[in-house]
Design an enzyme around this catalytic site. Structure first.
Site, PDB file in Angstrom:
ATOM      1  CG  HIS A 127       2.977 -12.855   0.381  1.00 52.21           C
ATOM      2  ND1 HIS A 127       2.009 -12.368  -0.470  1.00 52.21           N
ATOM      3  CD2 HIS A 127       3.017 -12.005   1.431  1.00 52.21           C
ATOM      4  CE1 HIS A 127       1.484 -11.275   0.045  1.00 52.21           C
ATOM      5  NE2 HIS A 127       2.068 -11.035   1.197  1.00 52.21           N
TER       6      HIS A 127
ATOM      7  CD  GLU B 155      -1.557  -2.467   1.433  1.00 51.73           C
ATOM      8  OE1 GLU B 155      -2.102  -3.406   0.810  1.00 51.73           O
ATOM      9  OE2 GLU B 155      -0.645  -2.655   2.268  1.00 51.73           O
TER      10      GLU B 155
END
Length: 154
Positions: free
Chosen positions: A92, A62
């Site tokens: 990930h 973000e």
């Protein structure tokens, strides 16, 4: 070279600068330490407390969007990205590290705005702890130096 001698010390006068910090909350103990070291160094470099804008986001993915929102405001001389990505057992880690890094670079280039990227990417918590203070302070120095450099090149 423009405006400098080879090997000259960088210009680190933050007294007239406006700096934005985007901090990821994920791995909060590390990112809080990064932010504290970063703010301390910005103040030491002359950046006024009221000229520092500090926003929090959930995680490293973000960070670029928040940097873009700050860049859209056209108020900042430089931005700083703070986060911590620790390798886990899945892919990930690579995804988050690569995409957050590419996003930070893209915002910097799209807006022609220096962004010091201090999103740590480490193998384990111990490595992150070992880097948190120095990398936070280093991000502040990079932001101030690049803002001053771009001003001198304008």
């Amino acid at each position: 070279m423009l405006n400098a001698d080879k090997g000259a010390a960088p210009r680190l006068d933050g007294s007239k600068l406006h700096i934005g910090i985007v901090q990821a909350r994920f791995n909060e103990g590390i990112t809080n330490a990064l932010a504290a070291a970063c703010r301390t160094e910005l103040l030491a470099l002359g950046v006024a407390e009221e000229n520092i804008t500090h926003v929090l986001v959930p995680g490293a993915l973000e960070v670029p969007l928040a940097l873009q929102a700050l860049a859209d405001r056209e108020e900042f001389d430089a931005l700083i990205a703070l986060g911590c990505i620790i390798r886990g057992e899945t892919y990930h880690f690579e995804l988050v590290a690569n995409e957050s890094g590419a996003g930070v670079t893209r915002v910097s280039q799209d807006y022609h705005l220096p962004i010091a990227n201090a999103i740590l990417t480490t193998e384990n918590l111990e490595q992150a702890i070992a880097r948190q203070t120095e990398k936070g302070a280093d991000a502040a120095r990079v932001a101030v130096e690049m803002a001053c450099l771009l001003e001198s090149l304008a």
